[in-house]
Scaffold this active site. Sequence first.
Site, short mmCIF file in Angstrom:
data_model
loop_
_atom_site.label_atom_id
_atom_site.label_comp_id
_atom_site.label_asym_id
_atom_site.label_seq_id
_atom_site.Cartn_x
_atom_site.Cartn_y
_atom_site.Cartn_z
N LYS A 88 10.31 -3.16 8.13
CA LYS A 88 9.71 -1.84 7.84
C LYS A 88 8.85 -1.35 9.00
CE LYS A 88 5.77 -1.58 5.30
NZ LYS A 88 4.62 -0.81 5.82
N ASN A 89 7.97 -2.22 9.50
CA ASN A 89 6.96 -1.74 10.44
C ASN A 89 7.48 -1.47 11.85
OD1 ASN A 89 5.12 -1.62 8.43
ND2 ASN A 89 3.98 -3.46 9.02
N ARG B 228 0.89 5.60 6.03
CA ARG B 228 0.09 5.50 7.25
C ARG B 228 0.91 5.86 8.50
NH1 ARG B 228 -5.11 5.10 9.42
NH2 ARG B 228 -5.01 3.91 11.35
N CYS C 231 -1.77 2.28 2.46
CA CYS C 231 -2.52 1.38 1.58
C CYS C 231 -4.01 1.54 1.79
CB CYS C 231 -2.13 -0.07 1.88
SG CYS C 231 -0.50 -0.51 1.29
N ARG D 223 -9.56 3.56 7.43
CA ARG D 223 -8.51 3.39 8.44
C ARG D 223 -8.54 4.60 9.37
NH1 ARG D 223 -3.05 1.14 5.65
NH2 ARG D 223 -2.56 0.54 7.80
N PRO D 224 -9.52 4.64 10.28
CA PRO D 224 -9.66 5.80 11.16
C PRO D 224 -8.52 5.90 12.17
CG PRO D 224 -11.27 4.11 11.74
CD PRO D 224 -10.50 3.59 10.56
N ILE D 225 -8.42 7.06 12.84
CA ILE D 225 -7.39 7.25 13.89
C ILE D 225 -8.06 7.64 15.21
CG2 ILE D 225 -5.43 7.75 12.36
CD1 ILE D 225 -5.92 10.77 12.98
N ASP D 226 -9.33 7.24 15.37
CA ASP D 226 -10.07 7.62 16.58
C ASP D 226 -9.40 7.15 17.86
OD1 ASP D 226 -10.84 5.13 15.35
OD2 ASP D 226 -12.34 4.90 16.92
N ASP E 165 -1.08 -9.19 7.28
CA ASP E 165 -0.12 -8.80 6.23
C ASP E 165 0.38 -9.99 5.42
OD1 ASP E 165 -0.37 -6.19 7.00
OD2 ASP E 165 1.48 -6.13 8.16
N ILE F 81 -9.10 -8.20 10.19
CA ILE F 81 -8.48 -6.95 10.64
C ILE F 81 -8.91 -5.76 9.77
CG2 ILE F 81 -6.29 -5.79 11.19
CD1 ILE F 81 -6.79 -8.31 12.88
N ARG G 169 7.40 -0.07 -1.36
CA ARG G 169 7.21 0.50 -0.03
C ARG G 169 7.63 -0.48 1.06
NH1 ARG G 169 1.51 1.89 0.86
NH2 ARG G 169 2.45 2.23 2.88
N1 EPU Z 1 -8.47 1.11 13.75
C1 EPU Z 1 -9.51 1.92 14.12
N2 EPU Z 1 -9.21 3.09 14.77
C2 EPU Z 1 -7.95 3.46 15.08
C3 EPU Z 1 -6.87 2.61 14.69
C4 EPU Z 1 -7.17 1.43 14.03
O1 EPU Z 1 -10.67 1.63 13.86
O2 EPU Z 1 -7.74 4.53 15.68
C5 EPU Z 1 -8.78 -0.17 13.05
C6 EPU Z 1 -8.19 -0.21 11.65
O3 EPU Z 1 -9.01 0.46 10.71
C7 EPU Z 1 -8.05 -1.68 11.39
C8 EPU Z 1 -7.71 -2.24 12.77
O4 EPU Z 1 -8.12 -1.23 13.72
O5 EPU Z 1 -9.28 -2.20 10.96
C9 EPU Z 1 -6.24 -2.55 12.95
O6 EPU Z 1 -5.46 -1.40 12.70
P1 EPU Z 1 -4.05 -1.14 13.39
O7 EPU Z 1 -4.09 0.20 14.02
O8 EPU Z 1 -3.67 -2.31 14.23
O9 EPU Z 1 -3.09 -1.11 12.12
P2 EPU Z 1 -2.06 0.00 11.68
O10 EPU Z 1 -1.26 0.44 12.83
O11 EPU Z 1 -2.73 1.00 10.82
C10 EPU Z 1 -0.15 -1.73 11.26
C11 EPU Z 1 0.75 -2.09 10.12
C12 EPU Z 1 -0.07 -2.76 9.03
C13 EPU Z 1 -0.69 -4.01 9.62
C14 EPU Z 1 -1.54 -3.65 10.85
C15 EPU Z 1 -2.13 -4.86 11.55
C16 EPU Z 1 2.43 -0.39 10.12
C17 EPU Z 1 3.04 0.76 9.44
N3 EPU Z 1 1.35 -0.89 9.58
O12 EPU Z 1 -1.14 -0.86 10.73
O13 EPU Z 1 0.86 -3.14 8.03
O14 EPU Z 1 -1.50 -4.63 8.66
O15 EPU Z 1 -0.74 -2.93 11.79
O16 EPU Z 1 -1.12 -5.73 11.93
O17 EPU Z 1 2.96 -0.88 11.10
C18 EPU Z 1 1.64 -3.44 5.83
O18 EPU Z 1 2.79 -3.52 6.30
O19 EPU Z 1 1.36 -3.74 4.64
C19 EPU Z 1 0.56 -3.00 6.69
C20 EPU Z 1 -0.62 -2.59 6.23
#
Ligand code: EPU
Length: 419
Positions: free
Chosen positions: A22-23, A92, A116, A121-124, A308, A330, A400
Site C-alpha cells: 500500500k505505502n 494521509r 489514521c 500529523r503536521p505537514i510543516d 506500523d 514515531i 484501508r
Molecule cells: N511529521 C512532522 N511534520 C511533517 C511530517 C511528519 O512533524 O511535515 C512527523 C509525524 O507527525 C510523525 C513523524 O514525523 O510523528 C513521522 O511521520 P512520516 O512523515 O514519516 O509518516 P507519514 O509519511 O505520514 C508514512 C506511512 C505510515 C508510517 C509512517 C512511518 C504512508 C501512507 N504512511 O506516514 O503508515 O507509519 O510513514 O513509517 O506511507 C500505515 O500504513 O498504517 C501508516 C500509518
Amino acid sequence: MQKLIVNGGKRLRGELKLQGCKNSSLPIMAGTILCGEECVLDNCPELTDIYSASRILNGLGCKCRFSDNRAVVNSADMNMTEIPEKLMREMRSSIIFMGAILGRTGECTVSMPGGCELGSRPIDMHISAMRKMGIDVKESYGKIICRAVSGKAHGAKISLPFPSVGATENIILCAVTADGETIINNSAREPEICDLCGFLRACGADIHGDGESRIVIKGKNKLHGCEYRIMPDRIAGATYLAMVASTGGEIILTDACVAEIEPFISVLEQTGCSISTYDDRIYLRSGSRLKAVRDRIRTMPHPGFPTDAQAVLMSALVNADGTSIFEENIFDCRYRHTSALIKMGADIQVLGKIAIVKGVPELHGANIEATDLRGGASMAVSALTAEGTSEISGISHIDRGYEKIENAVRLLGGDMQRV
Ligand code: EPU
C-alpha cells in the site's frame, strides 16, 4: 457497517502469497502524473486507500482503471490542479499528490490530509521543502494554494529535521522534473521510498542514493510511461507472521520482501519461533507459547523496528510467557488498540511512549472496535488467539491496508467471517 466475526483458538497453518504494498503504491500512483503517458502498475493491492488515490487521479482528469491487481493510469489528459477537500480527507497520502502536481504543472491547491488518528500529523516539513524549491505556499480558508514563483519548481538543498517518509516522497516527486539538482539530507530510508524511486527511474528519472540518508535528484524535462511491479507489503507480511506465531501455527509466506521484513523478523525470533528465509519465501514455525521479547522494542525509522508493526507484535505478545516493553518513538498516539486488547484480558500498562505488556495465560473473545488501520489488524491477531468469539467493528480501517483479510485468514485455516 460491516463486521468481522472471529472464532479464535485455531492454529493457523498454510501458504500465503503476500499482497502488494500500500505505502509504495500510493506515491507511485501520484508519480504517474509526471509521465503524461500510460503507466501500468502490477501487483497493486486492491484497497480502499488505493481507490481513493484513483478517485484523486480521475478528478484531476487522468484515467485510472483496475483489474486483477493491475492499475492502468494515463495522465495525458490531466487538466485540473486542485484536489477537493473531501478527497484530501480520505487518507494521509493525498498530500503526496502535491509534489507530483507541482512537478507537472507548477501549481496546485490542496488542503490538510486525513488518515489514521495517530496524534498530530503536521505537514510543516512538506511545506517548508516546497518553499525551498521555489514554490509560494499560501493558506486561505483551509486551502493550501501553491504556485511556482518562476512557473516551475527548481532544485534545492534540503535537510530534513526528521527523516519523514511523506516529506521525502513529496520532495522526490517535485524534484524529478524540476530545474536543476535537488539534494535531500536526512531523507527517509524506508523500502517504499526505494520502490517509488525504482518506478520513477523506470520512467526516465535521474535519482541516486535512495535507501540511504542522502538522495540526489537531477531534474529532467520530461518523463515517460512504463510498466512497473509494486514491491510486496512488508507490514502486511509482519501482520500475517504475527498472527501465525501467536496461534502456534506454521506458514510459508511467498512473494515476500525478505530483506525489508528483516527488522521485524529479528525481533519476532526472540519469541522462540523458528524462522528461515529462502529467496522470496519466509517459513515460520511457532511453538505452543511464545516467549516475551527481552530487548525493549523501540520503533524507529527504517532500518529500525517499524512503527506500523508495533500493534500487531504487541498482540502476539499479550499472551506470551513474561513481560515485553514497547517504546513508540514515531507517533505520539499509537497505543489506541490497547484498550480493546485489555477488554480481551490483556495486561498492558501505557505510560506515555512506553507500553508494558505482561503476558497472560489466555485471552477471551469480546466485541471490539478498530480505531485505526494497524490497531485494527492487531485486534484481528488477538481475536484469532482468544478463546471464544470476537466481533470486530470499524473494519473500514482494516480494509484501508489489508486485501480481503478474512480470505487470507481462512486460507490459513482460521475462522473469520465478514458480515
Ligand atoms: N511529521 C512532522 N511534520 C511533517 C511530517 C511528519 O512533524 O511535515 C512527523 C509525524 O507527525 C510523525 C513523524 O514525523 O510523528 C513521522 O511521520 P512520516 O512523515 O514519516 O509518516 P507519514 O509519511 O505520514 C508514512 C506511512 C505510515 C508510517 C509512517 C512511518 C504512508 C501512507 N504512511 O506516514 O503508515 O507509519 O510513514 O513509517 O506511507 C500505515 O500504513 O498504517 C501508516 C500509518
